[in-house]
Design a protein around this motif. Structure first.
Motif, PDB file in Angstrom:
ATOM      1  N   ALA A 301       0.730  -1.194  -0.003  1.00  0.00           N
ATOM      2  CA  ALA A 301      -0.038  -0.172  -0.042  1.00  0.00           C
ATOM      3  C   ALA A 301       0.810   1.205   0.093  1.00  0.00           C
ATOM      4  O   ALA A 301       0.600   2.300  -0.924  1.00  0.00           O
ATOM      5  CB  ALA A 301      -0.913  -0.034   1.325  1.00  0.00           C
ATOM      6  N   ILE A 302       1.893   1.127   0.769  1.00  0.00           N
ATOM      7  CA  ILE A 302       2.894   2.531   0.857  1.00  0.00           C
ATOM      8  C   ILE A 302       3.738   2.671  -0.355  1.00  0.00           C
ATOM      9  O   ILE A 302       4.330   3.570  -0.503  1.00  0.00           O
ATOM     10  CB  ILE A 302       3.292   2.758   1.985  1.00  0.00           C
ATOM     11  CG1 ILE A 302       4.419   1.478   2.319  1.00  0.00           C
ATOM     12  CG2 ILE A 302       2.289   2.622   3.315  1.00  0.00           C
ATOM     13  CD1 ILE A 302       5.560   1.732   3.474  1.00  0.00           C
ATOM     14  N   LYS A 404      -8.617  -2.787   5.328  1.00  0.00           N
ATOM     15  CA  LYS A 404      -9.045  -1.355   4.956  1.00  0.00           C
ATOM     16  C   LYS A 404      -7.764  -0.446   5.392  1.00  0.00           C
ATOM     17  O   LYS A 404      -6.816  -0.990   6.185  1.00  0.00           O
ATOM     18  CB  LYS A 404     -10.121  -1.053   5.788  1.00  0.00           C
ATOM     19  CG  LYS A 404     -10.038  -1.180   7.276  1.00  0.00           C
ATOM     20  CD  LYS A 404     -11.265  -0.940   8.040  1.00  0.00           C
ATOM     21  CE  LYS A 404     -11.371  -1.328   9.345  1.00  0.00           C
ATOM     22  NZ  LYS A 404     -12.561  -0.638  10.254  1.00  0.00           N
ATOM     23  N   ILE A 405      -7.605   0.600   4.482  1.00  0.00           N
ATOM     24  CA  ILE A 405      -6.454   1.389   4.703  1.00  0.00           C
ATOM     25  C   ILE A 405      -6.603   2.114   5.902  1.00  0.00           C
ATOM     26  O   ILE A 405      -7.381   2.231   6.763  1.00  0.00           O
ATOM     27  CB  ILE A 405      -6.287   2.566   3.551  1.00  0.00           C
ATOM     28  CG1 ILE A 405      -7.582   3.415   3.429  1.00  0.00           C
ATOM     29  CG2 ILE A 405      -5.809   1.925   2.202  1.00  0.00           C
ATOM     30  CD1 ILE A 405      -7.505   4.456   2.558  1.00  0.00           C
TER      31      ILE A 405
ATOM     32  N   LEU B  50     -12.240   5.420   0.305  1.00  0.00           N
ATOM     33  CA  LEU B  50     -11.017   5.869   0.491  1.00  0.00           C
ATOM     34  C   LEU B  50      -9.801   4.746  -0.129  1.00  0.00           C
ATOM     35  O   LEU B  50      -8.979   5.058  -0.993  1.00  0.00           O
ATOM     36  CB  LEU B  50     -10.655   5.675   1.990  1.00  0.00           C
ATOM     37  CG  LEU B  50     -10.023   6.897   2.557  1.00  0.00           C
ATOM     38  CD1 LEU B  50     -10.837   8.175   2.424  1.00  0.00           C
ATOM     39  CD2 LEU B  50      -9.796   6.830   4.341  1.00  0.00           C
ATOM     40  N   PHE B  89      -0.225   7.265   3.729  1.00  0.00           N
ATOM     41  CA  PHE B  89      -1.283   6.355   4.182  1.00  0.00           C
ATOM     42  C   PHE B  89      -1.102   6.489   5.766  1.00  0.00           C
ATOM     43  O   PHE B  89      -0.082   6.424   6.099  1.00  0.00           O
ATOM     44  CB  PHE B  89      -1.200   4.999   3.827  1.00  0.00           C
ATOM     45  CG  PHE B  89      -1.876   4.976   2.191  1.00  0.00           C
ATOM     46  CD1 PHE B  89      -3.233   4.609   2.034  1.00  0.00           C
ATOM     47  CD2 PHE B  89      -0.785   4.740   1.335  1.00  0.00           C
ATOM     48  CE1 PHE B  89      -3.476   4.570   0.723  1.00  0.00           C
ATOM     49  CE2 PHE B  89      -1.326   4.615   0.107  1.00  0.00           C
ATOM     50  CZ  PHE B  89      -2.713   4.472  -0.287  1.00  0.00           C
ATOM     51  N   LEU B 166      -4.085  10.102   2.940  1.00  0.00           N
ATOM     52  CA  LEU B 166      -5.768   9.227   3.417  1.00  0.00           C
ATOM     53  C   LEU B 166      -5.367   8.590   4.868  1.00  0.00           C
ATOM     54  O   LEU B 166      -4.562   7.853   5.011  1.00  0.00           O
ATOM     55  CB  LEU B 166      -5.700   8.281   2.353  1.00  0.00           C
ATOM     56  CG  LEU B 166      -6.055   8.745   0.902  1.00  0.00           C
ATOM     57  CD1 LEU B 166      -6.108   7.621  -0.049  1.00  0.00           C
ATOM     58  CD2 LEU B 166      -7.216   9.720   1.022  1.00  0.00           C
ATOM     59  N   ASP B 168      -7.342   6.348   7.565  1.00  0.00           N
ATOM     60  CA  ASP B 168      -8.550   5.341   7.675  1.00  0.00           C
ATOM     61  C   ASP B 168      -8.609   5.514   9.424  1.00  0.00           C
ATOM     62  O   ASP B 168      -8.019   4.615  10.106  1.00  0.00           O
ATOM     63  CB  ASP B 168      -8.573   4.239   7.169  1.00  0.00           C
ATOM     64  CG  ASP B 168      -9.578   3.273   7.427  1.00  0.00           C
ATOM     65  OD1 ASP B 168     -10.905   3.812   7.176  1.00  0.00           O
ATOM     66  OD2 ASP B 168      -9.564   2.219   7.957  1.00  0.00           O
TER      67      ASP B 168
END
Lengths: 405, 231
Positions: A301-302, A404-405, B50, B89, B166, B168
């Motif tokens: 993700a990153i 989820k993020i 998101l 993130f 972003l 969460d």
């Protein structure tokens, strides 16, 4: 940084990493040690055969190899010995007169190979003097002395100084016989050899055969090092173009076959061990990946690319084998070195082993090159084992991995 | 030009006979420097929205434009690279790399970007100073409190100099003091560095601090209001 993370990751679960490393260490140690045992046994067998029976190189009259007729002698063989001795790689050389015959005592008769030798030069090639366990080596009895094996002596029921009659065909094809007196009884590690071979002085045998004193059927050449074999073969072949110069590999292809089959068995054996280790590594690394799904998802993700993740998992596995591979080999080296000096006593099976020409004390040994090969195979196996867990890692979808993020 | 623009974004999860419309025709624009909260009850589609904006998930239909570029058409590998250079993130569960120190965690993203060592070290120290953790720079996550870990996560999110961040539910696991502290830091970074922050949350403490609140229900935007944040 990637290598740092991979390194730190393997210590994340110390117990698990230590278990997998211990299994690799023990697997390599056990596999290498068993290989060294087989290698030691095989090389002892081959070396013994070379030393006692065939030497590194034999030279014959070409026709003698086709038909072992005693008339096919190497003329003036004795004079060739000094020329052969000039070759620097040659350790010792001996000329032999050979004939098949019958050894008879007062009780029985047995077929034997009779070797007429010069006691001094023969001893430098075969070390036969050391094998004499009763009597002496051509020292006290001057006329027609005979050295026979213990097993043959038992069968003929003769002792030192007893008479034995050797019967054989002379150069003219006539049956001739000579009365010999047992000067010494020898015992080698090969009981079959002891039963079949008797030694007398070459001059005595040549006289009975009607062969010229300087002639011989065979010249045995012992080298300082088996690795010099191709070089010396080349030199002697060039020096004696009219004679047949053969290496021990040509004379005894069965020995070469023994080494060849050992190598095949050895690679099969180490492959089985590495296969078992590889499955262990797959299992451990799969666990390591599956319990880090969320983290791997976060890394993707990153912005950590899939090739980097793949490489990181591969690196973790490689580190495991990088630590345990050399450690296993070092442990194996220590054990092999110890038993190489002290030997493994198999005297409980000595009777069976000696009938196959094998020593009852096995000294473990392994060529240095094989250690490197095993290490390479361990690294290759661990890299192959890491592929599946690494693929599993890069197949993760970050959105599912982290939920989820 | 908007930093983020979603155009008729729809995401349908096909779970056997049931089709779940998690995001339903969502169109919105986020301008540079915004401090926006996407709010709504559980299952309203906040996280899915998101995820799609962050390039972690693909929409069933519609587009996401980041600085005018359509990221919906990027492959998975292109998206990874895109995220590395454009998005920061912050995760609910911090998700730091447990074997690395705070310094290494922050520096890691810049290493992926192949930034020079001197720059990495300078920025890492600056960011950890910003979030008040310079004295914990060599501590591993396990040696930090939840609030401190989330502050490291904020520093990490900003390390790559992203176009927006972003987050969460970043305060879901934090106590009031840590939450207030974290929101102060993010508000300051938003104000001083004009960094765009988008939160998904149903934490009233976060909602109060946002300048824009977008409310989702059943995948639809039901309200989108600007407000004066509580300080």
């Amino acid at each position: 940084m990637l290598s740092l993370i991979a390194w730190k990751n393997i210590w994340r679960n110390k117990v698990r990493s230590l278990i997998v490393m211990t299994s690799i260490v023990l697997g390599i140690w056990a596999g290498t040690f068993i290989m060294s045992f087989s290698w030691g046994m095989t090389s002892q067998y081959v070396n013994l055969a070379i030393k006692q029976e065939i030497s590194h190189i034999q030279i014959h009259q070409p026709d003698y190899k086709k038909d072992k007729n005693i008339k096919f002698v190497i003329p003036e063989a004795e004079s060739l010995l000094s020329e052969i001795k000039k070759v620097k790689e040659v350790k010792a050389v001996s000329a032999r007169t050979l004939v098949n015959g019958m050894a008879s005592s007062a009780t029985t008769g047995i077929g034997v190979n009779i070797e007429g030798v010069d006691p001094v030069s023969e001893n430098t090639v075969t070390g036969m003097k050391e094998n004499v366990i009763e009597g002496d080596y051509f020292e006290t009895i001057k006329h027609n002395p005979l050295i026979i094996g213990q097993k043959l002596a038992n069968k003929l029921k003769v002792k030192v100084r007893n008479k034995v009659v050797l019967t054989f065909q002379d150069e003219s094809g006539n049956i001739t016989a000579g009365a010999f007196r047992v000067a010494g009884i020898y015992k080698t590690r090969n009981s079959t050899f002891d039963e079949l071979n008797v030694f007398t002085q070459k001059e005595d045998l040549n006289r009975l055969l009607g062969v010229h004193d300087g002639d011989a059927h065979e010249i045995a050449v012992l080298l300082n090092n088996n690795n010099d074999l191709p070089v010396v073969m080349k030199k002697l072949t060039a020096k004696f173009p009219k004679l047949k110069v053969e290496s021990w590999e040509e004379i005894a292809p069965d020995l070469k076959f023994v080494i060849g089959s050992f190598e095949q068995t050895m690679y099969l054996f180490i492959t089985i061990i590495l296969l078992a280790l590889a499955f262990g590594i797959v299992n451990i690394m799969l666990m390591a990946v599956l319990e880090r799904v969320r983290e791997l998802g976060m890394l993707m993700a990153i912005g950590m690319s899939k090739p980097r993740i793949f490489f990181m998992i591969m690196l973790e596995t490689f580190y495991l084998s990088l630590i345990s591979g050399p450690l296993g080999l070092a442990l194996a080296y220590g054990t092999i070195h110890y038993f190489g000096i002290h030997g493994i006593d198999l005297s409980a099976f000595s009777q069976g082993l000696s009938s196959y020409g094998m020593d009852s004390t096995v000294r473990t040994s392994l060529p240095a090159g094989l250690y490197a090969e095993i290490l390479l195979m361990v690294f290759v196996a661990s890299i192959l084992a890491a592929i599946y867990p690494s693929i599993k890692a890069i197949k993760l979808r970050p959105v599912e991995a982290i939920r989820k993020i | 030009m908007a930093v983020i623009e979603s155009i008729h974004l729809t995401k349908i999860y096909d779970e056997g006979p049931v089709k779940v419309r998690a995001v339903n025709d969502v169109s919105l624009k986020i301008e540079e420097g915004e401090f926006a909260a996407i709010v709504g009850p559980s299952g309203s589609g906040k996280t899915t929205l998101l995820n799609i904006i962050g390039g972690l998930d693909h929409p069933t239909s519609g587009k996401v434009l980041i600085n005018g570029n359509d990221i919906s058409e990027l492959s998975e590998n292109q998206l990874i690279d895109f995220r590395l250079h454009n998005i920061g993130f912050i995760f609910q569960a911090y998700n730091l790399i447990p074997v690395l120190t705070a310094r290494e965690n922050v520096s890691f993203v810049m290493l992926l970007q192949k930034r020079p060592k001197a720059e990495r070290e300078k920025r890492t120290e600056e960011l950890l100073k910003e979030v008040g953790l310079l004295d914990r720079i060599n501590n591993r996550p396990s040696e930090l409190s939840g609030g401190q870990q989330q502050r490291v996560a904020v520093a990490r999110a900003l390390a790559s100099r992203p176009k927006f961040v972003l987050a969460d539910e970043p305060t879901a696991n934090l106590d009031s003091k840590s939450t207030a502290n974290l929101l102060d830091i993010m508000a300051r970074l938003n104000h001083e560095e004009n960094m765009t922050f988008i939160f998904s949350t149903h934490d009233s403490r976060v909602i109060e601090r946002a300048r824009r609140v977008i409310t989702l229900e059943d995948g639809h935007i039901v309200s989108d209001v600007q407000q004066t944040p509580h300080t």
